[in-house]
Design an enzyme around this catalytic site. Structure first.
Site, PDB file in Angstrom:
ATOM      1  N   LYS A  32       0.914  -0.731   0.174  1.00 12.63           N
ATOM      2  CA  LYS A  32      -0.095  -0.104   0.312  1.00 12.63           C
ATOM      3  C   LYS A  32       0.408   1.514   0.127  1.00 12.63           C
ATOM      4  O   LYS A  32       2.067   1.406   0.639  1.00 12.63           O
ATOM      5  CB  LYS A  32      -1.064  -0.153   1.020  1.00 12.63           C
TER       6      LYS A  32
ATOM      7  N   SER B 298      -9.874   1.358   2.875  1.00 15.82           N
ATOM      8  CA  SER B 298      -8.533   2.378   2.069  1.00 15.82           C
ATOM      9  C   SER B 298      -8.118   1.805   1.632  1.00 15.82           C
ATOM     10  O   SER B 298      -7.536   2.192   0.388  1.00 15.82           O
ATOM     11  CB  SER B 298      -8.549   2.888   3.216  1.00 15.82           C
TER      12      SER B 298
ATOM     13  N   SER C 131      -9.772  -0.967   7.104  1.00 17.14           N
ATOM     14  CA  SER C 131      -9.197  -0.872   6.029  1.00 17.14           C
ATOM     15  C   SER C 131      -8.625  -1.831   5.182  1.00 17.14           C
ATOM     16  O   SER C 131      -8.112  -2.159   3.828  1.00 17.14           O
ATOM     17  CB  SER C 131      -8.089   0.481   5.617  1.00 17.14           C
TER      18      SER C 131
END
Lengths: 95, 467
Positions: free
Chosen positions: B74, B149, B173
């Site tokens: 990420k 997210s 997330s």
């Protein structure tokens, strides 16, 4: 509960956030909605309850307060947007 | 092929790491034009790493447990000499001066970091639509969001553009996008994976975890990234609970709270099917109550926004990041750099956080939320004296369409209703995909939650269910 434009400007000032008039209007209304939604919490019985700042209880592990040099100073400095030699350039601090 | 078999074949010399990586780079080139999971592909450094691994194998030197396995990270974790932006304009040109501990541990085990994935700006959001750069599509149905997210990391594994990916989970997330994209997603116990080198959002909640396509790879990835780290003061020295796992001795709790009502019909159907499967395997099911989780969402948004407003104070355009050219004074420079650099959701949360921490409101919001957090922690503590695992769906709905929830922040916040309680209590939880899809081809995720440092029992139960 109403959040006035003055209050929004005060919070933005504390947060050091430049907002347009349009943004002030939107955030004012949305913040109000969110805070009304949060009034739900008034129903919880928190008498005799200690606040929890972390998920796990127990000690945190602090390192010794000893200065260590970061091995790659240039890697840090290369991210500085405005610099002269190894100094970071900022706007005038004292008028 | 899963990560374990790829690593074994690379180790034995049966296949070359460079061939694997070239294959995955080709896949990304072909598939990611549509999906947009990656913000950047690290082709050069990935191939270089693969060549090093092949050389070690040729020289009969030892190689790591993830040899040649393509891993995506990420875009909020540092990887030395690579760009990291948090999908924000304010960090658009930031180059990592060091690597996050979790990334370092992957590299030590010879994983190959192939790229950084899209996300909601600073991990704030539930659809990845808050990225300053692009929208990531759900590989199962491109009209729908991948969740957030960590939407890019979930989509990368779902579209087999990576075998493992790292994400971060503050309120759901990892688990929510795993459910939306049909992959496995683990939020480990708070403190079990080092946060060193993870861009902070809400420090008391943030935890790095992983996405995989099967439980075995998840177990392996977690064993690599977890462990105490001196560089993170909240990293725990406690070890995994090692218990012999016997499904017939396992008690599974089903919360009987009002939030369990109102599920999308397909999710309800899969939930009941999962309960039946667990019963057939021999687990006993018990009704439990977590009465204070009804307060979890507003509590979370006060705590997370408060911590975010403080953590994001560091982005002032001075030492790194976007610096405004329009300013005439130092204070204006801060305000303009932040005003130009942050997107709408980040600004909204900074405003909310600053409000709830400001004079006159601190006790009414922040302290109250921390007290309710204690109540929620106690609910879980009590439940885990009676049962071993809690089962709920991961989300109340399947993946929604682009734009559906952007106008109303509270409706977006509600998509994390099942994931947030475990985050506040710091316990471990995993989302596992159900086999049956909806008519639109979308996936349903089931969430299994267990007590602190009890990840191994989650892996065991997922293993049994996937057989």
């Amino acid at each position: 509960m109403e959040i006035t434009k003055k209050e929004i400007e005060h919070i933005a000032e504390l947060a050091k956030l430049e907002l347009t008039d349009e943004e002030k209007k939107i955030y004012g209304a949305q913040l109000k909605d969110i805070l009304v939604w949060m009034e739900k919490l008034n129903k919880a019985d928190i008498s005799n309850t200690e606040p929890a700042s972390y998920a796990l209880s127990g000690k945190s592990h602090l390192r010794e307060d000893k200065v260590k040099k970061f091995p790659d100073t240039q890697a840090l400095l290369s991210n500085v947007p405005a610099r002269e030699f190894d100094f970071i350039k900022v706007k005038k601090v004292i008028e | 092929m899963n990560a374990i078999s790829i690593a074994n074949k690379v180790k034995s010399g049966e296949i070359k790491a460079t061939d694997i990586i070239n294959d995955y780079l080709d896949r990304i080139k072909e598939k990611d034009k549509k999906i947009n999971a990656f913000l950047e592909v690290f082709a050069d450094s990935a191939l270089k790493k693969a060549e090093e691994i092949d050389l070690k194998v040729a020289q009969k030197k030892p190689v790591g447990t993830l040899a040649g396995v393509p891993v995506a990270i990420k875009d909020n974790m540092l990887y030395k000499n690579h760009r990291m932006t948090c999908a924000s304009k304010i960090l658009e040109n930031y180059i990592s001066p060091y690597s996050a501990t979790a990334v370092e541990k992957l590299l030590e085990e010879d994983a190959v970091i192939i790229g950084r994935t899209n996300m909601d700006e600073f991990a704030m959001g539930s659809s990845t639509e808050n990225s300053a750069f692009k929208n990531t599509k759900n590989p199962l149905n491109e009209k729908h969001v991948p969740g957030g997210s960590s939407g890019g990391s979930a989509a990368a594994v779902a579209a087999t553009m990576a075998l493992i990916s790292l994400g971060s989970d503050t309120g759901g997330s990892i688990r929510q996008p795993a459910a939306f994209c049909g992959v496995y997603g683990l939020k480990p116990t708070y403190g079990s994976v080092s946060r060193y080198g993870l861009a902070a959002f809400a420090s008391s909640l943030d935890q790095i975890g992983c996405f995989t396509n099967n439980p075995e790879d998840m177990k392996l990835a977690f064993s690599v990234i977890s462990g105490h780290d001196k560089k993170d003061s909240t990293s725990s020295i406690l070890q995994q609970t090692e218990k012999k796992f016997d499904i017939k001795a396992i008690k599974i709790g089903i919360p009987k709270e009002p939030f369990m009502e109102g599920l999308e019909p397909k999710i309800k159907e899969e939930f009941l099917l999962t309960i039946q499967k667990l019963k057939n395997l021999g687990a006993s099911m018990l009704d439990i109550s977590l009465p204070n989780t009804q307060y979890a969402l507003p509590t979370y948004y006060i705590i997370a926004s408060g911590e975010a407003s403080s953590n994001l104070g560091r982005y002032d355009g001075t030492r790194y990041g976007l610096n405004s050219k329009k300013a005439d004074s130092l204070i204006n420079f801060y305000k303009l750099s932040r005003g130009e650099g942050f997107g709408p959701e980040v600004k909204r949360r900074i405003m909310l956080g600053t409000y709830s921490l400001s004079a006159g409101y601190y006790d009414d919001y922040y302290i109250k939320a921390q007290k309710i957090r204690t109540l929620i922690k106690n609910d879980f503590k009590k439940a885990f004296t009676e049962i071993d695992i809690i089962l709920t769906p991961t989300t109340p709905t399947t993946a929604f369409k682009f734009g559906d929830k952007l106008k109303n922040p509270i409706s977006m916040y509600l998509s994390d209703i099942f994931t947030i309680p475990a985050s506040l209590a710091g316990v471990c939880a995993v989302s596992a995909p159900c086999k049956n899809k909806t008519e639109a081809g979308l996936s349903v995720g089931m969430q299994f939650t267990s007590n602190h440092f009890n990840e191994t029992s989650l892996f065991s139960i997922l293993g049994l269910l996937s057989d």
